[in-house]
Design an enzyme around this catalytic site. Structure first.
Site, mmCIF file in Angstrom:
data_model
loop_
_atom_site.group_PDB
_atom_site.id
_atom_site.type_symbol
_atom_site.label_atom_id
_atom_site.label_comp_id
_atom_site.label_asym_id
_atom_site.label_seq_id
_atom_site.Cartn_x
_atom_site.Cartn_y
_atom_site.Cartn_z
ATOM 1 N N ASP A 142 0.862 -1.188 0.000
ATOM 2 C CA ASP A 142 0.000 0.000 0.000
ATOM 3 C C ASP A 142 0.897 1.238 0.000
ATOM 4 O O ASP A 142 1.796 1.351 0.825
ATOM 5 C CB ASP A 142 -0.893 -0.021 1.253
ATOM 6 C CG ASP A 142 -1.989 1.023 1.187
ATOM 7 O OD1 ASP A 142 -2.187 1.622 0.116
ATOM 8 O OD2 ASP A 142 -2.654 1.248 2.217
ATOM 9 N N HIS A 214 -9.645 -1.770 -7.462
ATOM 10 C CA HIS A 214 -9.458 -0.603 -6.591
ATOM 11 C C HIS A 214 -8.663 0.507 -7.290
ATOM 12 O O HIS A 214 -8.998 1.690 -7.168
ATOM 13 C CB HIS A 214 -8.765 -1.025 -5.293
ATOM 14 C CG HIS A 214 -8.509 0.112 -4.363
ATOM 15 N ND1 HIS A 214 -9.505 0.980 -3.959
ATOM 16 C CD2 HIS A 214 -7.368 0.548 -3.754
ATOM 17 C CE1 HIS A 214 -8.994 1.891 -3.150
ATOM 18 N NE2 HIS A 214 -7.689 1.664 -3.014
HETATM 19 C C1 HEM Z 1 -9.458 -1.149 2.982
HETATM 20 C C2 HEM Z 1 -9.219 -0.011 2.379
HETATM 21 C C3 HEM Z 1 -8.143 0.183 1.374
HETATM 22 C C4 HEM Z 1 -7.112 -0.642 1.022
HETATM 23 C C5 HEM Z 1 -6.756 -2.027 1.571
HETATM 24 C C6 HEM Z 1 -6.369 0.033 -0.019
HETATM 25 C C7 HEM Z 1 -5.246 -0.483 -0.648
HETATM 26 C C8 HEM Z 1 -4.637 0.072 -1.752
HETATM 27 C C9 HEM Z 1 -3.613 -0.556 -2.534
HETATM 28 C C10 HEM Z 1 -3.031 -1.938 -2.249
HETATM 29 C C11 HEM Z 1 -3.292 0.283 -3.542
HETATM 30 C C12 HEM Z 1 -2.270 0.037 -4.671
HETATM 31 C C13 HEM Z 1 -0.902 0.470 -4.319
HETATM 32 C C14 HEM Z 1 -0.739 1.963 -4.146
HETATM 33 O O1 HEM Z 1 -0.643 2.708 -5.119
HETATM 34 O O2 HEM Z 1 -0.743 2.393 -3.000
HETATM 35 C C15 HEM Z 1 -4.106 1.476 -3.387
HETATM 36 C C16 HEM Z 1 -4.061 2.581 -4.216
HETATM 37 C C17 HEM Z 1 -4.798 3.729 -4.011
HETATM 38 N N1 HEM Z 1 -5.777 3.930 -3.074
HETATM 39 FE FE1 HEM Z 1 -6.403 2.572 -1.693
HETATM 40 N N2 HEM Z 1 -6.952 1.252 -0.266
HETATM 41 C C18 HEM Z 1 -8.034 1.379 0.563
HETATM 42 C C19 HEM Z 1 -8.900 2.460 0.634
HETATM 43 C C20 HEM Z 1 -8.767 3.621 -0.080
HETATM 44 C C21 HEM Z 1 -9.587 4.808 0.072
HETATM 45 C C22 HEM Z 1 -10.738 4.953 1.056
HETATM 46 C C23 HEM Z 1 -9.114 5.737 -0.801
HETATM 47 C C24 HEM Z 1 -9.566 7.167 -1.063
HETATM 48 C C25 HEM Z 1 -10.550 7.776 -0.473
HETATM 49 C C26 HEM Z 1 -7.988 5.153 -1.504
HETATM 50 C C27 HEM Z 1 -7.231 5.798 -2.433
HETATM 51 C C28 HEM Z 1 -6.232 5.212 -3.177
HETATM 52 C C29 HEM Z 1 -5.510 5.899 -4.238
HETATM 53 C C30 HEM Z 1 -5.694 7.356 -4.666
HETATM 54 C C31 HEM Z 1 -4.615 4.960 -4.777
HETATM 55 C C32 HEM Z 1 -3.636 5.186 -5.934
HETATM 56 C C33 HEM Z 1 -4.364 4.930 -7.251
HETATM 57 C C34 HEM Z 1 -3.464 5.164 -8.441
HETATM 58 O O3 HEM Z 1 -3.317 6.333 -8.831
HETATM 59 O O4 HEM Z 1 -2.887 4.182 -8.946
HETATM 60 N N3 HEM Z 1 -7.813 3.882 -1.043
HETATM 61 N N4 HEM Z 1 -4.920 1.313 -2.297
#
Ligand code: HEM
Length: 301
Positions: A142, A214
């Site tokens: 993450d 996601h």
């Molecule tokens: C259980 C909840 C969540 C989990 C396990 C999770 C996990 C992840 C993972 C594994 C990634 C891909 C790796 C990375 O770029 O960091 C990611 C990307 C991302 N997440 Fe989450 N996330 C969660 C909730 C959220 C929420 C609530 C938001 C926004 C309100 C969010 C916003 C983002 C964004 C902006 C990216 C990057 C997308 C991109 O430009 O590639 N995430 N998240």
């Protein structure tokens, strides 16, 4: 340049402590100012030495503490419907303590709670940690797409010249995982849920990226402008109850609205983030983290 609270950008902390306080009914403005000043002052000698401290305030509480009105600051309201809803639980004060010494963090948390006791009760306390090489408990890294270096400030802070410059809009959500079904999926299928490869976090190519992954739902552009966040989420919990304490910083509050709408089926395509099959938010608050100078002013009340 207006300097931010340094705790936003201090990286490498293995141990995290999130505390959300709720203002008590009938508290007067004078008592509120006095207690908040005392709590901030109590932690100042430790900040940047034994731990990192971040203070942020819900819109109602902030309106009582300062005449500064950052554009768009508001309480969090629920997003989505039915089983796939991001609920609102807007609280008044957020304190994030992080570093590598959980004992000092607990001492600081107790001290702050005592200083605030006359005006606010501790509603939520979550202890977070870094899991392996910065993975969520799903096993995926993450933070890969997080901005790096100076790009972090650009994304996370209200720009100079704007009201609240050097401050930041914050979203916190405590997510609870149910990972049994997720773990039962073959790795390739898990990767389709997230949109990245599991071992090394490489983004799936367009041909293999599902529209409900996601990454598809959270990589949002509005009028060609990417809605970027600086995320500082960490896992929490043990065997029976566990999840992610989601914490992010942004120079514009609307970015969160756009991303959450896309994750929770509120865009034209009505697609819901597949992540919500395996994890659901239990809480949701928006906060304003004032600049270092604004915070010092609160402390000298
Ligand atoms: C259980 C909840 C969540 C989990 C396990 C999770 C996990 C992840 C993972 C594994 C990634 C891909 C790796 C990375 O770029 O960091 C990611 C990307 C991302 N997440 Fe989450 N996330 C969660 C909730 C959220 C929420 C609530 C938001 C926004 C309100 C969010 C916003 C983002 C964004 C902006 C990216 C990057 C997308 C991109 O430009 O590639 N995430 N998240």
């Amino acid at each position: 340049m207006s300097l931010p609270q340094p705790g936003i950008f201090a990286e490498g902390s293995q141990s995290h402590f999130f505390l959300e306080f709720q203002l008590l009914d009938g508290v007067g403005d004078g008592a509120l100012h006095t207690a908040v000043a005392a709590a901030i002052t109590a932690l100042q000698p430790l900040d940047g030495r034994q731990l990192h401290v971040l203070w942020a305030f819900g819109s109602d509480c902030w309106a009582r503490l300062s005449p500064l009105r950052p554009a768009g600051l508001k309480a969090f309201t629920a997003v989505g419907e039915g089983a796939t809803q991001a609920p609102a639980s807007q609280r008044s004060i957020l304190l994030w303590l992080h570093g590598n010494d959980p004992s000092t963090q607990l001492d600081a948390a107790i001290a702050a709670t005592e200083q605030l006791a006359a005006v606010a009760s501790l509603a939520v306390e979550v202890k977070g940690f870094v899991y392996h090489d910065s993975r969520d408990l799903s096993g995926f890294i993450d933070g890969t797409e997080n901005p790096k270096g100076e790009g972090r400030q650009k994304v996370a802070l209200i720009a100079d010249g704007q009201v609240g410059a050097g401050g930041s809009f914050v979203l916190s959500q405590q997510w609870q995982h149910q990972l049994k079904a997720f773990r039962a999926l073959p790795q390739q299928e898990q990767e389709k849920v997230i949109g990245r490869s599991k071992p090394d976090s490489v983004e799936l190519d367009a041909e293999h990226m599902p529209s409900n992954a996601h990454v598809s739902r959270s990589d949002v552009k509005i009028d060609g402008r990417p809605q970027k966040l600086y995320r500082r989420s960490v896992p929490y919990g043990g065997v029976q109850q566990h999840g992610l304490y989601f914490l992010a910083f942004s120079g514009e509050i609307e970015r969160y609205d756009h991303i959450l709408a896309s994750m929770f089926g509120q865009t034209e395509d009505r697609i819901v983030d597949r992540l919500t099959e395996f994890s659901r938010p239990l809480s949701g608050s928006y906060w304003f983290a004032p600049s270092a100078a604004e915070l010092s002013e609160l402390a000298t009340h």
